[in-house]
Design an enzyme around this catalytic site. Sequence first.
Site, PDB file in Angstrom:
ATOM      1  N   ALA A 128       0.840  -1.191   0.000  1.00 15.86           N
ATOM      2  CA  ALA A 128       0.000   0.000   0.000  1.00 15.86           C
ATOM      3  C   ALA A 128       0.881   1.249   0.000  1.00 15.86           C
ATOM      4  O   ALA A 128       2.071   1.182   0.299  1.00 15.86           O
ATOM      5  CB  ALA A 128      -0.908   0.001   1.229  1.00 15.86           C
ATOM      6  N   CYS A 129       0.270   2.370  -0.334  1.00 14.64           N
ATOM      7  CA  CYS A 129       0.969   3.655  -0.373  1.00 14.64           C
ATOM      8  C   CYS A 129       1.653   3.913   0.973  1.00 14.64           C
ATOM      9  O   CYS A 129       1.069   3.626   2.014  1.00 14.64           O
ATOM     10  CB  CYS A 129      -0.047   4.759  -0.677  1.00 14.64           C
ATOM     11  SG  CYS A 129       0.672   6.395  -0.823  1.00 14.64           S
ATOM     12  N   PRO A 130       2.879   4.350   0.981  1.00 10.60           N
ATOM     13  CA  PRO A 130       3.698   4.868  -0.096  1.00 10.60           C
ATOM     14  C   PRO A 130       4.710   3.851  -0.647  1.00 10.60           C
ATOM     15  O   PRO A 130       5.604   4.212  -1.396  1.00 10.60           O
ATOM     16  CB  PRO A 130       4.444   6.021   0.572  1.00 10.60           C
ATOM     17  CG  PRO A 130       4.731   5.487   1.937  1.00 10.60           C
ATOM     18  CD  PRO A 130       3.498   4.677   2.291  1.00 10.60           C
TER      19      PRO A 130
END
Length: 191
Positions: A16-18
């Site tokens: 998932a981000c980042p």
Amino acid sequence: MKEIASNYVLDAKGLACPMPIVKTKKAIQNLEAGEVIEVQATDKGSKADLQAWATSAGHDYLGTVENGDVLKHYLRKASGEEKLEKKHPHVISNDELAEKLSSHEELIVLDVREQAEYIFSHIPKAKSIPFGELDNRLNELNAESPIYVVCRTGNRSDLAAQKLTEKGFKNVVNVVPGMINWKGKTEKSVD
């Protein structure tokens, strides 16, 4: 769908981000200027994130292909070509090329960008011969035909135009500023 060539594949699936950006930033450092990285991710927000990061870092975001749950993002490492001095004496603008194309004049548009750049957006009927393959594929071009050479910014096309002229091609013109500011029709070879 046509297979998209890349120089490196980064697996960022399940992150998932980042993290897709963090891994891409690290991986792209190991690429040569102009090479293409394929980033495979499952995070739906990775498209906007990678596009924004590539733009802010000066790299080229080429596009994304969805393959089931996997998003395959293609980025081209910045090459600094925007700063190179142009030397080929015969040059026309994007608008002038668009006029020639609309008048159905007999000509060849030669796109010397990398395959991944071409696949995501190119001038209709443009012939794709990446600059690095030009020497080995000269036989695919007619030395007597008008050839309008295009790349992203007019620099690779400048080098290609010089090379073609040195090899005896008679009517070679560099198109500037190239695809970075092309406003005419385009097509792509991906879904």
